[in-house]
Design an enzyme around this catalytic site. Structure first.
Site, PDB file in Angstrom:
ATOM      1  N   HIS A  99       0.859  -1.193   0.000  1.00 17.78           N
ATOM      2  CA  HIS A  99       0.000   0.000   0.000  1.00 17.78           C
ATOM      3  C   HIS A  99       0.888   1.232   0.000  1.00 17.78           C
ATOM      4  CE1 HIS A  99      -3.047  -2.868   1.041  1.00 17.78           C
ATOM      5  NE2 HIS A  99      -2.446  -3.152   2.174  1.00 17.78           N
ATOM      6  N   GLU A 116      -1.110  -0.367   8.237  1.00 16.42           N
ATOM      7  CA  GLU A 116      -2.071  -1.252   8.875  1.00 16.42           C
ATOM      8  C   GLU A 116      -1.418  -2.085   9.966  1.00 16.42           C
ATOM      9  OE1 GLU A 116      -3.454  -3.039   5.290  1.00 16.42           O
ATOM     10  OE2 GLU A 116      -1.920  -4.573   5.242  1.00 16.42           O
ATOM     11  N   HIS A 174       3.735  -7.156   1.673  1.00 12.07           N
ATOM     12  CA  HIS A 174       3.206  -8.094   2.653  1.00 12.07           C
ATOM     13  C   HIS A 174       2.188  -9.045   2.049  1.00 12.07           C
ATOM     14  CE1 HIS A 174       0.437  -4.660   2.605  1.00 12.07           C
ATOM     15  NE2 HIS A 174      -0.510  -5.534   2.884  1.00 12.07           N
ATOM     16  N   ARG A 194      -1.203  -4.950  -6.098  1.00  7.74           N
ATOM     17  CA  ARG A 194      -0.957  -6.381  -6.033  1.00  7.74           C
ATOM     18  C   ARG A 194       0.166  -6.715  -6.989  1.00  7.74           C
ATOM     19  NH1 ARG A 194      -6.036  -7.750  -7.787  1.00  7.74           N
ATOM     20  NH2 ARG A 194      -6.987  -7.270  -5.796  1.00  7.74           N
TER      21      ARG A 194
HETATM   22 ZN   LIG Z   1      -2.565  -5.002   3.108  1.00  9.09          ZN
END
Ligand SMILES: [Zn+2]
Ligand SMILES: [Zn+2]
Length: 616
Positions: A99, A116, A174, A194
């Site tokens: 991200h 996150e 991640h 992605r």
């Molecule tokens: Zn994520």
């Protein structure tokens, strides 16, 4: 009403399982429930209020109706609800993804970036996830490994167990592995790049889109810091602070706390059951429930046997700055964060005819109000930078002379400093624009950048080693007033043959009129050029030739890595790049032996000046 109970939005992503429905009793009839968004104002899946006056309304609607203040003063710095909390049931591996940071995401996606954290609720024996790289790698190796499917080999594999916390800062590659049930608390954003999806296809046989170039641009290619330094919290960053409470029902059956005006409190029940009460209101809860207490609710009490995550928003630690650009028509003021992204922007009409004192008074008021409106205390504002069109004495903080706004010897830093208690710095506006481009725009990969701004005049900024070059900090660089034709056209500065006399927009249009006999606008001129109009081609060929001479002169003196062309002509400059590059290849000194600098069009427009000013 100060305690809100929320119903989640459920998602059927292809890697999900069914535990959230089986164990958490969410009302949902799909085959797969991969995610339950239990605290969300995101348009892709807002939480719904379960009970009371607002039952059936979204949390977003509630906040709109009751006012953003219900989130607390610490949330004023966000444009929208700051976090998004989900349960995630990974029956299968999730894709490898990254991200972006706020800086990148706000600019290119119109959303916040995403940092996150994961709290592991359950993990099969041997279950693992990926967090960043094992070792630092180059962009080239990163791309190669994506292409030849060997990326997983160099990712940092982390085996996880029930009760673990994993912090994923934006920019960290991640992936959640299969057999893990977790809570994810993240910034309110849905921007995911992605890069590897295990070659999977969805029920229609399609693979999911990959975003390799964007991922390459935002991924941090060094290993992440180890360990959790959020103590005593389980996670703590500018976007959220998370604590875990455990009431075992024997030693501890009750906990008390207080919700201040600064932040709301989110209570997410991980297991067990009990009651929560505040201001005479009492609500029961059980595993999976998401409760929100609005800011200023005051004292509350939780009783029962349960584990819960408690999330609040604290004050921002990272410094903020304000960038101001004073133009002859409009003045723009932006609040800039540590990622050099503009969090908020205000503008007013300058009306320079009212005199500098009135203009600067309005600037001071706006600077103070933009800070206040976003809950930024003055001690957190590390500087205010101002870009002014004209000749500047940066050392003394004085605008020596500005033709555009008719200022003469204005002691700008002192005037603003009387009202604004933070350090104030000034620079020429074109220098600010060049600095902004060099920091986050077209020049962000380079430390030495020269930028020409083509507008009513020709301005320019020189960035050397990441800093504005100004020759003794007085006067600045005036790229427009280098002579490109001895005894040439009359320039506004009184001399003859300056670049500005040929390359400003008015000069271009005047020349076009002389050749075609028509008063063409810039758009009309370039439209005719595209159609192959011979007269217009002659005008623009001459324009590119003389602008190219200016570029070559600057290259021969400063040898920057990059030359940028910007200003009001930016939308039309692409067509000129090749021609000017060809001229550079022939005329830049030593071009047959050494590489010539890159030439590109500026990216940020007016934002560049604000970001540059904030970085003075
Ligand atoms: Zn994520
Ligand atoms: Zn001149």
């Amino acid at each position: 009403m100060s305690i809100l109970k929320l119903k989640p939005a459920c998602k059927d992503y292809l890697w999900g399982g069914h535990r959230l429905v089986d164990e958490f009793n969410y009302e949902y009839d799909g085959d797969v429930c991969a995610e339950a968004w239990v605290l969300s104002c995101h348009p892709d899946g807002p939480s719904i209020i379960a009970e009371g006056e607002y039952a059936g309304k979204t949390l977003t609607e509630y906040i709109e109706k009751e006012g953003f203040e219900v989130l607390g003063t610490n949330c004023r710095r966000f444009r929208e609800f700051p976090i998004l909390t989900k349960f995630i049931d990974a029956r299968d591996n999730l894709s490898v993804q990254v991200h972006p940071s706020n800086g990148y995401a706000l600019r290119y996606e119109g959303q916040y970036g995403k940092t996150e954290m994961w709290y592991i609720l359950d993990a099969e024996p041997g279950a693992f996830l990926y967090r960043g790289f094992k070792k630092a790698i180059s962009k080239e190796e990163f791309r190669e490994r994506i292409e030849n499917n060997t990326l997983l080999e160099i990712l940092n594999k982390v085996e996880v167990h029930k009760g673990d916390t994993v912090f994923i800062e934006s920019g960290t590659l991640h992936a959640i592995g299969k057999g893990i049930l977790l809570v994810e608390i993240q910034q309110n954003s849905n921007v995911t790049y992605r890069i590897y999806d295990y070659g999977r296809v969805d029920k229609n046989g399609r693979t999911r889109e990959l975003h390799v170039d964007k991922a390459l641009a935002v991924t941090n290619r060094v290993p992440p810091v180890k360990g959790n330094n959020a103590f005593p919290h389980i996670a703590d960053c500018d976007y959220f602070t998370v604590d875990r409470i455990n009431l075992d029902g024997v030693v501890r059956y009750r906990m008390q706390g207080s919700v201040t005006e600064k932040s709301f409190l989110s209570v997410l029940i991980l297991d067990g059951e009990g009651t929560i009460s505040s201001k005479g209101e009492k609500k029961s809860f059980r595993k999976g429930d998401s409760l929100l207490l609005t800011a200023g609710s005051g004292d509350y009490q939780i009783e029962g046997t349960c584990n819960a995550l408690m999330t609040t928003i604290r004050e921002k630690e990272a410094p903020m700055r304000v960038g101001v650009v004073i133009g002859s028509y409009e003045t723009r003021i932006g609040l800039v964060d540590e990622h050099d992204s503009i969090i908020s922007e205000e503008r007013f009409l300058t009306h320079p005819e009212r005199g500098y004192k009135a203009v600067l008074e309005e600037v001071s008021e706006e600077v103070l109000s933009i800070l206040e409106n976003h809950g930024v205390p003055l001690e957190q504002c590390v500087g205010v930078g101002v870009g002014v069109p004209g000749t500047i004495d940066r050392k003394k903080g004085i605008v020596n002379y500005s033709n555009n706004i008719k200022w003469n010897n204005v002691d700008l830093v002192e005037e603003l400093g009387r009202v604004i208690p933070c350090p104030v710095r000034i620079a020429n506006d074109a220098d600010c624009a060049a600095l902004g481009e060099a920091i986050v725009g077209a020049g962000k990969e380079y430390s030495d950048v020269v930028m020409f701004t083509l507008g009513n005049g020709v301005g320019g900024g020189i960035i050397l080693n990441g800093k504005v070059f100004e020759g003794g900090m007085i006067g600045g660089s005036e790229l427009g007033h280098m002579v490109v034709k001895a005894d040439g056209l009359q320039c506004s500065c009184g001399r003859r043959g300056c670049l500005e006399a040929y390359a400003s927009i008015p000069a271009l249009l005047k020349h076009a009129f002389e050749v075609t006999g028509e008063h063409l606008s810039v758009n009309e001129l370039f439209a005719r050029y595209d159609k192959g109009d011979r007269n217009v081609k002659k005008v623009l060929d001459e324009y590119m030739d003389i602008l190219g001479t200016g570029v070559v002169n600057v290259v021969n003196i400063f040898r920057p890595q990059l030359v940028l062309l910007g200003g009001n002509l930016s939308n039309h400059l692409d067509v000129m790049l090749d021609t000017i590059r060809k001229k550079m290849a022939v005329e830049c000194f030593g071009s047959q032996y050494v590489a010539i600098p890159e030439l590109a069009v500026a990216q940020l427009g007016a934002e560049a000046g604000i970001i540059g000013a904030a970085n003075l």
